[in-house]
Design an enzyme around this catalytic site. Structure first.
Site, PDB file in Angstrom:
ATOM      1  CG  HIS A 171      -5.633  -2.108  -0.052  1.00  0.00           C
ATOM      2  ND1 HIS A 171      -4.625  -2.180  -0.956  1.00  0.00           N
ATOM      3  CD2 HIS A 171      -5.072  -1.541   0.889  1.00  0.00           C
ATOM      4  CE1 HIS A 171      -3.605  -1.381  -0.555  1.00  0.00           C
ATOM      5  NE2 HIS A 171      -3.872  -1.045   0.548  1.00  0.00           N
ATOM      6  CG  ASP A 172      -6.869  -4.560   5.079  1.00  0.00           C
ATOM      7  OD1 ASP A 172      -6.312  -3.490   4.829  1.00  0.00           O
ATOM      8  OD2 ASP A 172      -7.768  -4.514   5.916  1.00  0.00           O
ATOM      9  CG  ASP A 176      -6.157  -3.711  -3.821  1.00  0.00           C
ATOM     10  OD1 ASP A 176      -6.888  -2.851  -3.578  1.00  0.00           O
ATOM     11  OD2 ASP A 176      -4.722  -3.635  -3.592  1.00  0.00           O
ATOM     12  NE  ARG A 193      -8.910   2.384  10.427  1.00  0.00           N
ATOM     13  CZ  ARG A 193      -7.583   1.858  10.141  1.00  0.00           C
ATOM     14  NH1 ARG A 193      -7.092   2.432   8.982  1.00  0.00           N
ATOM     15  NH2 ARG A 193      -7.137   0.724  10.467  1.00  0.00           N
ATOM     16  CB  SER A 221      -1.138  -0.081   1.352  1.00  0.00           C
ATOM     17  OG  SER A 221      -2.071   0.849   1.032  1.00  0.00           O
TER      18      SER A 221
END
Lengths: 368, 368
Positions: A348-349, A315, A215, A145
């Site tokens: 993405h994580d 992602d 967040r 990232s």
């Protein structure tokens, strides 16, 4: 908060893309594994937006394990019985490196007087740290990232400083959609009256509500639609039926609220503004005359680093097409590069989670 | 604000899924085209989350053209020289129909005392309006996004009330990701101190900042990544270089801020809470014993309506897979259905924009 294990104060002013310079900038960092006598076995791991230097050791605020414990340690893919692994908090962040919460020369917090920084400025800070440590050439620079953005920026701007560049789930430029999501987060923070134009330090209240919303919005982009469905679906939270109210009826609501409120305990809202801004400004091609291949000219014909790019099929924040864009530029520059798109359900994580094929790619590239 | 052209006050209490009922609920609506003597030519168009009854006539607050002018009018795909088109503001909204900003029986605004409603409750209100107008069976019910949810809910719960059901860019259930994005918006509104637990009516300030953030986050989900890139890319707004500040440097930032602030002038924050909640509660299968095909049993073997489902290939909010899920259920129920995925670059918002193939599908289905 426990003090960082190591803090290096830059002996020279840190020059910034915006034209200013930071005097006496501090860089907080952790290391794992022994540095070889010839200093040839150092790996720099760069952290993501809300990450920090606690790569493989407990976080001093949350007490949680390091964010990449699964990847870094003795016998692990980034093997600390073999490599000396360095992870430093980026400039602009809030875990010991100089950022908006730090004292400015007048002794008061910088707050919004802190200069706007770029990913390249973060990398300048990291390279100054390497200078201080006497490490001329890294065995590898690694990151996922925003960490991958730093790895690519280091390769573009300091081509002699790393022998291997491993960039995971990342991009060489922020897209309009990437910028849009960050802008929502910034507006949520700035709309919070407790933000006080950034001058909330020393007050009883911080813009926690706005930071939590920022967040939450960002967190959705870190997960895949299918992953969210698998993890939560439409399941209810601790109840048998809908409440017909505004409580967190659904598990996914409860989870997001928890993510939001937990984050505010460990992160500074102004740092969130500065770091998202740095990411939005990222366009490595633009920094090098507009052509991404030119950014990597220093790696032509095997003179520089070997590259490895990794993307994940779920992602949607930095999709495979962005990694491929970088690979094409490296090919055009004549730099050696391998590329793999891994299949993983976590969006993405995925770079942080249990994806065994990633372990094999990382180990194979670093040890090869 | 100009008064709505028509307001119908329900003669009976409106029963709600939550168990309560609203006494004397008002439904504001607009009509276009003449109703035939036998009342056989009525088309009900259902609006989306932030839409309203101003389908093909100027919005009284913004002065902008109706939201589906391109589709509705004399000689247009929904031809008002042929059909009598009705569009009503949903219960819970803020353009004249009863919602949280309306006066409760005690004369004060309902605010958060307004009962939580569902999409089926909205449809009950619309059917009560049709009763009042003496329209037993619609030529068609039509809607995109939340309008499509209403069209499907009407078909499931009042199968005899429409001969055709046209549902565009929609779903029969809200996914975890859909809920997550809505929850971010709700938390942004509720975090705004001017929200005052919903009791902001009569105060000088409303939770505009929170509502703007909610709108910005939602707006990103209405557009495709490729569409955002094409429309804005990384282009700067009215400047030649980055400002190294927190102004809207990028066009996409400026656009989003404009979308957010413009929205607060025409929409009530509490209505946003209630309508997003209704959408998140949507699960038409769950309402009918858990099997979506059972929800459409009233349309088996041509007894009920003909259906047409339309999705867009770039819609990631309600992707084609959700429409296909509905189509499979209709097939299983033995209901006649046609389905098309159209290619359009605009993401979810494609149903509102210039997509000529949609015009042809709409006209063909309604006139056929």
């Amino acid at each position: 908060m426990a003090a960082p294990s190591h803090t290096y104060t830059l002996p020279q002013p840190l020059p910034l893309d915006g034209g200013q310079a930071i005097e006496g900038a501090a860089i907080a960092y952790e290391t794992y594994g022994e540095l070889a006598a010839d200093k040839s076995n150092a790996i720099l791991v760069c952290h993501a937006l809300t990450g920090d230097q606690y790569l493989a050791s407990p976080h001093p605020v949350t007490g949680k394990p390091g964010w990449w414990e699964r990847m870094v340690g003795p016998g692990k893919p980034i093997d600390t019985s073999r490599y000396h692994v360095i992870c430093a908090n980026v400039i602009g962040s809030c875990m010991g490196s100089t950022g908006p919460a730090s004292a400015a020369p007048d002794g008061k917090p910088w707050a919004m007087r802190f200069p706007v920084i770029t990913v390249r400025d973060m990398v300048r800070g990291l390279v100054a740290l390497l200078d201080g440590l006497g490490i001329e050439r890294l065995h590898a620079v690694v990151g996922g990232s925003m960490g991958g953005m730093q790895a690519l920026s280091l390769a573009a701007n300091f081509p002699e400083r790393a022998a291997r560049v491993l960039a995971i789930a990342t991009t060489a430029r922020h897209s309009a959609q990437n910028i849009a999501f960050h802008e929502v987060g910034r507006q949520a923070i700035m709309a919070d009256p407790n933000w006080r134009d950034g001058d909330y330090y020393g007050h009883d209240t911080a813009p926690d509500a706005g930071l939590a919303v920022a967040r939450m919005a960002a967190h959705i982009t870190y997960l895949s639609e299918a992953g969210l469905t698998e993890k939560f679906g439409r399941r209810l939270q601790d109840r048998d039926a809908k409440s017909f109210g505004f409580d967190a009826d659904f598990q996914v609501e409860s989870y997001l609220r928890y993510q939001g409120s937990g984050f505010t305990r460990r992160f500074d809202a102004n740092s969130y503004l500065y770091i998202t801004r740095a990411m939005d400004y990222l366009d490595i091609a633009e920094e090098h005359g507009g052509k991404l291949a030119d950014a990597f000219a220093g790696h032509a014909m095997g003179k520089g680093a070997r590259f490895c790019l990794v993307s994940f099929d779920t992602d949607w924040l930095y999709p495979t097409s962005e990694s491929r864009h970088v690979v094409h530029a490296l090919n055009a520059a004549g730099a050696p590069v391998s590329f793999v798109e891994l299949s993983a359900p976590f969006g993405h994580d995925s770079f942080l989670l249990d994806v065994p094929p990633l372990d094999r790619v990382v180990k194979g590239f670093l040890d090869g």
